[in-house]
Design a protein around this motif. Structure first.
Motif, PDB file in Angstrom:
ATOM      1  N   GLU A  43       0.865  -1.185   0.000  1.00  0.00           N
ATOM      2  CA  GLU A  43       0.000   0.000   0.000  1.00  0.00           C
ATOM      3  C   GLU A  43       0.899   1.231   0.000  1.00  0.00           C
ATOM      4  O   GLU A  43       1.947   1.249   0.642  1.00  0.00           O
ATOM      5  CB  GLU A  43      -0.916  -0.005   1.226  1.00  0.00           C
ATOM      6  N   TYR A  46       2.492   2.990   3.135  1.00  0.00           N
ATOM      7  CA  TYR A  46       3.606   2.314   3.801  1.00  0.00           C
ATOM      8  C   TYR A  46       4.893   2.441   2.991  1.00  0.00           C
ATOM      9  O   TYR A  46       5.986   2.412   3.562  1.00  0.00           O
ATOM     10  CB  TYR A  46       3.237   0.855   4.070  1.00  0.00           C
ATOM     11  N   THR A 105      -2.552  -3.843   4.036  1.00  0.00           N
ATOM     12  CA  THR A 105      -3.733  -3.371   4.755  1.00  0.00           C
ATOM     13  C   THR A 105      -4.720  -4.514   4.953  1.00  0.00           C
ATOM     14  O   THR A 105      -4.828  -5.414   4.122  1.00  0.00           O
ATOM     15  CB  THR A 105      -4.453  -2.246   3.996  1.00  0.00           C
ATOM     16  N   GLN A 106      -5.447  -4.431   6.037  1.00  0.00           N
ATOM     17  CA  GLN A 106      -6.493  -5.432   6.284  1.00  0.00           C
ATOM     18  C   GLN A 106      -7.528  -5.405   5.174  1.00  0.00           C
ATOM     19  O   GLN A 106      -8.013  -6.448   4.734  1.00  0.00           O
ATOM     20  CB  GLN A 106      -7.152  -5.166   7.635  1.00  0.00           C
ATOM     21  N   LEU A 124      -0.431  -6.396   8.738  1.00  0.00           N
ATOM     22  CA  LEU A 124      -1.530  -5.717   8.076  1.00  0.00           C
ATOM     23  C   LEU A 124      -2.079  -4.648   9.022  1.00  0.00           C
ATOM     24  O   LEU A 124      -2.388  -4.948  10.181  1.00  0.00           O
ATOM     25  CB  LEU A 124      -2.642  -6.699   7.707  1.00  0.00           C
ATOM     26  N   ASN A 126      -4.803  -1.143   9.600  1.00  0.00           N
ATOM     27  CA  ASN A 126      -6.131  -0.670   9.212  1.00  0.00           C
ATOM     28  C   ASN A 126      -6.164   0.853   9.219  1.00  0.00           C
ATOM     29  O   ASN A 126      -6.357   1.465  10.274  1.00  0.00           O
ATOM     30  CB  ASN A 126      -7.199  -1.214  10.152  1.00  0.00           C
ATOM     31  N   PRO A 127      -5.965   1.500   8.067  1.00  0.00           N
ATOM     32  CA  PRO A 127      -5.968   2.969   8.025  1.00  0.00           C
ATOM     33  C   PRO A 127      -7.354   3.580   8.151  1.00  0.00           C
ATOM     34  O   PRO A 127      -7.487   4.801   8.198  1.00  0.00           O
ATOM     35  CB  PRO A 127      -5.357   3.272   6.655  1.00  0.00           C
ATOM     36  N   THR A 143       0.550   3.912  13.333  1.00  0.00           N
ATOM     37  CA  THR A 143       1.121   2.940  12.407  1.00  0.00           C
ATOM     38  C   THR A 143       2.524   3.341  11.985  1.00  0.00           C
ATOM     39  O   THR A 143       3.414   2.486  11.862  1.00  0.00           O
ATOM     40  CB  THR A 143       0.211   2.789  11.170  1.00  0.00           C
TER      41      THR A 143
END
Length: 305
Positions: A43, A46, A105-106, A124, A126-127, A143
């Motif tokens: 993602e 990141y 990401t989740q 993973l 979660n944003p 994060t």
């Protein structure tokens, strides 16, 4: 892959995942212990976080998209390998890189977590958390700190966050002195794929960032997991007293059409020239560097008129 077929790889990966851990939580705790240096980021936020910490990932999902939408320093090295799309990354391409950490990401990667974990320890995040428990802005910082700790760059991470807060303070002071913090704003984003416009809600990270510099959001649409509502021109007369900050290229087809619309022309923020472009490359789903850039752009466009 050179040694075995795609089918063999997938079977092996899934089988290894089943052996490695009974639960995702236990696997994360047992496998993620040493400092990572060969990292694949699935993602863009990141990717940005790693670069901000002085680390070039070895693999990134959708490099072309990253370079189009994320405009931060330092830039991604030409040697970084593209591993497919963010939604459907290539397991084979990731495995060939022999990473020691995969970050995703989740939302996108929950369903392939076991296969990813069979290749390398996988985290993973979660944003888009429940806004009642954690804001998107706080999650971003949380994060970022977790990644900094994982790559043993905690001090560098705190420096990046301090720089972000210093930028916020300087922007707040500048807006206050120019009296540009007295009027509310709306933040919109144009997309070439649709004539409708995204208006960002109070639970959006971008809005929460602008709140940090003293600006108040006038759009009170329905709160959304991703932080925006998609609207047509009929939504604007109710919020025409606000200043309109917008993300779009000057050649955006739908923006050009809107400028010829009689309803648009009649809006007070249009007639009073309270339209403030902040550039198509402004990424509002990023990390500290993107947050810093957003604030710099908003402050510049609000104070230059």
């Amino acid at each position: 892959m050179s040694q075995f077929s795609r089918r063999q790889f997938l079977v092996t990966a899934l089988a290894s995942a089943a052996v490695a851990s009974c639960t995702r939580q236990n696997q994360s705790r047992s496998n993620i212990s040493t400092t990572a240096s060969r990292i694949v980021a699935l993602e863009w936020v990141y990717v940005e976080n790693l670069l901000a910490l002085g680390i070039q990932p070895i693999g990134v999902a959708d490099i072309r998209g990253y370079k189009t939408f994320v405009d931060i320093e330092p830039k991604l090295a030409e040697s970084v390998v593209d591993v497919g799309t963010r939604q459907e990354p290539s397991l084979e391409a990731i495995a060939q890189l022999q990473p020691d950490l995969i970050i995703g990401t989740q939302l996108r990667h929950e369903t392939i977590y076991d296969a990813l974990s069979a290749i390398a320890p996988t985290q993973l995040f979660n944003p888009y958390p429940d806004s009642n428990t954690l804001s998107q802005f706080d999650e971003m910082q949380q994060t970022f700190r977790a990644i900094a700790q994982r790559v043993d760059r905690r001090e560098a991470g705190e420096t990046v966050l301090r720089q972000m807060q210093d930028t916020f303070q300087a922007a707040s002071d500048r807006l206050r002195s120019s009296k540009q913090n007295t009027r509310s704003f709306i933040l919109g984003q144009f997309n070439e794929a649709t004539p409708q416009i995204r208006l960002f809600t109070d639970d959006a990270m971008a809005v929460q960032i602008l709140n940090q510099i003293g600006l108040k959001n006038a759009w009170k649409g329905q709160l959304d997991r991703f932080g925006f509502n998609t609207v047509g021109i009929e939504a604007f007369p109710k919020i025409e007293q606000a200043s309109f900050l917008y993300i779009a290229g000057e050649n955006n087809t739908h923006l050009k059409q809107l400028r010829e619309n009689p309803v648009w022309k009649g809006l007070k923020f249009v007639q009073e020239q309270r339209l403030y472009p902040i550039g198509a490359e402004t990424w509002v789903f990023g990390g500290p560097k993107s947050a810093q850039l957003l604030v710099e752009k908003v402050t510049a466009t609000l104070t230059e008129k």
